[in-house]
Motif scaffolding. Structure first.
Motif, short mmCIF file in Angstrom:
data_model
loop_
_atom_site.label_atom_id
_atom_site.label_comp_id
_atom_site.label_asym_id
_atom_site.label_seq_id
_atom_site.Cartn_x
_atom_site.Cartn_y
_atom_site.Cartn_z
N ALA A 54 6.79 -5.54 -6.90
CA ALA A 54 6.57 -4.26 -6.04
C ALA A 54 7.61 -3.16 -6.59
O ALA A 54 7.24 -2.03 -6.72
CB ALA A 54 7.30 -4.40 -4.55
N GLN A 55 8.68 -3.47 -7.11
CA GLN A 55 9.77 -2.45 -7.85
C GLN A 55 9.13 -1.92 -8.91
O GLN A 55 9.09 -0.60 -9.22
CB GLN A 55 10.96 -3.34 -7.98
N TYR A 56 8.35 -2.87 -9.82
CA TYR A 56 7.85 -2.23 -11.15
C TYR A 56 6.53 -1.23 -10.55
O TYR A 56 6.54 -0.05 -11.20
CB TYR A 56 7.40 -3.29 -11.94
N ARG A 57 5.77 -1.88 -9.80
CA ARG A 57 4.66 -0.93 -9.36
C ARG A 57 5.02 0.32 -8.83
O ARG A 57 4.33 1.18 -9.23
CB ARG A 57 3.75 -1.86 -8.23
N ASP A 58 5.97 0.16 -7.99
CA ASP A 58 6.74 1.73 -7.52
C ASP A 58 7.28 2.40 -8.29
O ASP A 58 6.87 3.54 -8.33
CB ASP A 58 7.61 1.30 -6.26
N GLN A 59 7.74 2.08 -9.69
CA GLN A 59 8.08 2.82 -10.68
C GLN A 59 6.92 3.72 -11.27
O GLN A 59 6.83 4.61 -11.68
CB GLN A 59 8.72 1.95 -11.71
N GLN A 60 5.56 2.92 -11.26
CA GLN A 60 4.49 3.77 -11.98
C GLN A 60 3.96 4.55 -10.78
O GLN A 60 3.38 5.61 -11.06
CB GLN A 60 3.71 2.43 -12.43
N VAL A 61 4.00 4.08 -9.62
CA VAL A 61 3.24 4.96 -8.47
C VAL A 61 3.98 6.17 -7.89
O VAL A 61 3.46 7.07 -7.75
CB VAL A 61 3.17 3.87 -7.30
N LEU A 62 5.23 5.79 -7.66
CA LEU A 62 5.93 7.22 -7.16
C LEU A 62 5.92 8.45 -7.86
O LEU A 62 5.80 9.26 -7.32
CB LEU A 62 7.45 6.66 -7.18
N PRO A 63 5.95 8.53 -9.23
CA PRO A 63 5.96 9.70 -9.98
C PRO A 63 4.50 10.49 -9.73
O PRO A 63 4.46 11.57 -9.84
CB PRO A 63 6.18 9.43 -11.31
N THR A 64 3.55 9.66 -9.31
CA THR A 64 2.14 10.36 -9.02
C THR A 64 2.27 11.18 -7.69
O THR A 64 1.22 11.94 -7.22
CB THR A 64 1.13 9.39 -9.09
N PHE A 65 3.20 11.09 -6.82
CA PHE A 65 3.26 11.80 -5.72
C PHE A 65 3.64 13.47 -5.72
O PHE A 65 3.51 14.40 -5.10
CB PHE A 65 4.28 11.44 -4.55
N VAL B 22 7.03 11.09 0.48
CA VAL B 22 6.79 9.74 0.96
C VAL B 22 7.05 9.55 2.20
O VAL B 22 6.71 9.22 3.36
CB VAL B 22 7.35 8.49 0.01
N ASP B 23 8.69 10.07 2.41
CA ASP B 23 9.08 10.05 3.90
C ASP B 23 8.38 10.77 5.02
O ASP B 23 8.09 10.29 5.86
CB ASP B 23 10.51 10.58 3.98
N ALA B 24 8.02 12.06 4.51
CA ALA B 24 6.95 12.92 5.41
C ALA B 24 5.72 12.31 5.61
O ALA B 24 5.35 12.34 6.85
CB ALA B 24 6.95 14.41 4.39
N ILE B 25 5.17 11.57 4.66
CA ILE B 25 3.73 11.07 4.78
C ILE B 25 4.21 9.76 6.16
O ILE B 25 3.26 9.70 6.99
CB ILE B 25 2.99 10.52 3.55
#
Length: 476
Positions: A90-101, A259-262
């Motif tokens: 999850a930590q690695y996946r989130d590194q890839q996913v978070l910037p797309t927000f 993310v927090d807002a969503i």
């Protein structure tokens, strides 16, 4: 309603057939179909022009199949369900996913905020480029020191009025070392960045004008105005502001806020973890590169865990297997020159030279350190200094001189331990697996992996579509 449902099902079927035609199954491993795109992603990533051992497509098939088999073994062992695996993945996946927000528009909005705040801070008087010559007055200066500073600044002012070059004179006499080396130049500044006395005098000047001596809490200044301007438009500074925001981690801050807002707006319906998982699934569905990047880490982490458990860690810690493997394959372990298996040591008392040797002569090599520590260095008094190991020529000067008989070697004395000695055996070839432990461990791991893969090949069915294989990197 039924008509709309029928059309939706028909459309889905059409899309599925189209996807299958565009991305046919290249192989099936352990009952799982592998699309051509996944094989191509892996092959192309691991066989770039810079790779030394570059494989052909046909050569890569076996490596890829073995990789898939090991991943399947990890799935069957339920490694993917462990808390440790799920957390790391999850930590690695989130590194890839978070910037797309964060979008480019988000960064532009933030850049405009920085620009607008900067413009407000600068104010209507704009920016000035000035230089100065400073005569310092210490905080507790005597009247004589104050008078001397005034006399000197007046002398400088007179010279400047007579035509002396400001920058050359600043380099010679200014007591502000930072600006003096730049000819007195201070760079661009706005209101509220300098002490008030200096600022008021500077902003009262026009380009090319020079002030009379000005007193500030630092001392006496002569100020030369070089340029004045208003802040340039946003587009002039845009790229620099965006770089500044990236360096300050603004993307991460914006991401967290969004993310927090969503999550907050969902009113408890969605957690942060669920949101990120949904985002990853959405990206994987629309972006092939992202899909396989995430899958690559997921499967790579599984591969590491199962390989470590089944091969690497197991082989490294199985002393009996290491010893047996060495005994069976002893002939292939050789050295190009002898090794000294023993120790170089230094003692205070000559009697301890023999005492040290007698202490370890009947012990296993790996037990020497602990036994010597207890016998000679067990209390607050350290009687010996020891370096133990498997030495080749050049590793230790004392061993070189005493064991390998190298002439002209000067051994550095150990302070407080004037007597040097060695003890051990000179070996022409390895006698025990511990003498070549690294090589034996690596070879045993290779052997165990070969047997493991052979077992996986027997356990799981594998089929390769040769016709699809021929189209790898050769289709539109």
């Amino acid at each position: 309603m039924k008509k709309h449902l029928f059309l939706a099902v028909a459309l889905l079927s059409t899309l599925t057939i189209t996807a299958q035609n565009n991305d046919p199954v290249i192989m099936t491993v352990a009952g799982v179909d592998v699309p051509r795109s996944e094989f191509e992603y892996s092959y192309n990533k691991n066989n770039t022009d810079g790779v030394i051992d570059k494989k052909t497509v046909e050569e890569y098939v076996d490596l890829f199949v073995n990789y898939k088999l090991k991943v399947q073994a990890a799935l069957d062992a339920h490694i993917d369900t462990t808390a440790a695996f799920r957390t790391e993945f999850a930590q690695y996946r989130d590194q890839q996913v978070l910037p797309t927000f964060v979008t480019d528009d988000d960064m532009l909005v933030e850049a405009h905020k920085v620009y607008d705040q900067t413009k407000e801070n600068i104010g209507p008087d704009g920016l000035v480029m000035a230089g100065h010559i400073l005569m310092l007055i210490p905080q507790k200066a005597t009247q004589a020191e104050q008078d001397e500073a005034k006399r000197r600044i007046d002398s400088v002012y007179t010279a400047l009025k007579a035509g002396a070059d400001f920058e050359e004179l600043a380099k010679k006499v200014s007591q502000d070392p930072g600006s003096a080396q730049r000819g007195g130049m201070l760079g661009w500044f706005s209101r509220n960045q300098m002490v008030k006395e200096f600022e008021d005098a500077a902003f009262a000047l026009q380009p090319g004008e020079m002030s009379q001596p000005v007193l500030s809490p630092f001392g006496w200044h002569i100020i030369l105005m070089k340029e004045r301007k208003q802040l340039e438009p946003f587009d002039f500074h845009k790229d620099n502001i965006l770089r500044f925001l990236d360096q300050r981690g603004a993307r991460n801050a914006i991401t967290s806020q969004k993310v927090d807002a969503i999550v907050k707006a969902s009113d408890g319906a969605v957690t942060k973890e669920q949101l990120l998982e949904q985002r990853a699934d959405s990206l994987a569905a629309s972006d092939l590169e992202m899909r396989y990047l995430i899958k690559e880490y997921h499967d790579g982490l599984l591969l590491y865990e199962i390989s470590n458990k089944t091969i690497w860690d197991k082989a490294a810690k199985d002393e009996e297997s290491l010893a047996a493997y060495f005994k069976k394959n002893k002939k292939k372990y050789t050295w190009d020159e002898p090794r000294f298996k023993g120790m170089a040591y230094h003692v205070k008392d000559k009697a301890d030279v023999k005492a040290v040797a007698n202490c370890v002569k009947k012990l296993k090599f790996e037990d020497w350190n602990e036994t010597l520590r207890k016998a000679f260095n067990g209390d607050s008094i350290i009687r010996i200094r020891v370096e133990k190991g498997l030495f080749k020529k050049g590793d230790n000067k004392l061993v070189d001189r005493e064991v390998f008989k190298v002439r002209g070697i000067k051994v550095d004395s150990v302070k407080g331990y004037p007597i040097d000695a060695t003890y051990g055996k000179l070996l022409k070839k390895p006698q025990d697996y511990t003498d070549v432990r690294g090589q034996v461990t690596a070879d045993l791991q290779d052997e165990m992996e070969r047997l493991w893969v052979a077992d996986l090949r027997r356990k799981y069915p594998v089929s390769v579509n040769e016709e699809v294989l021929k189209t790898v990197n050769k289709h539109e």
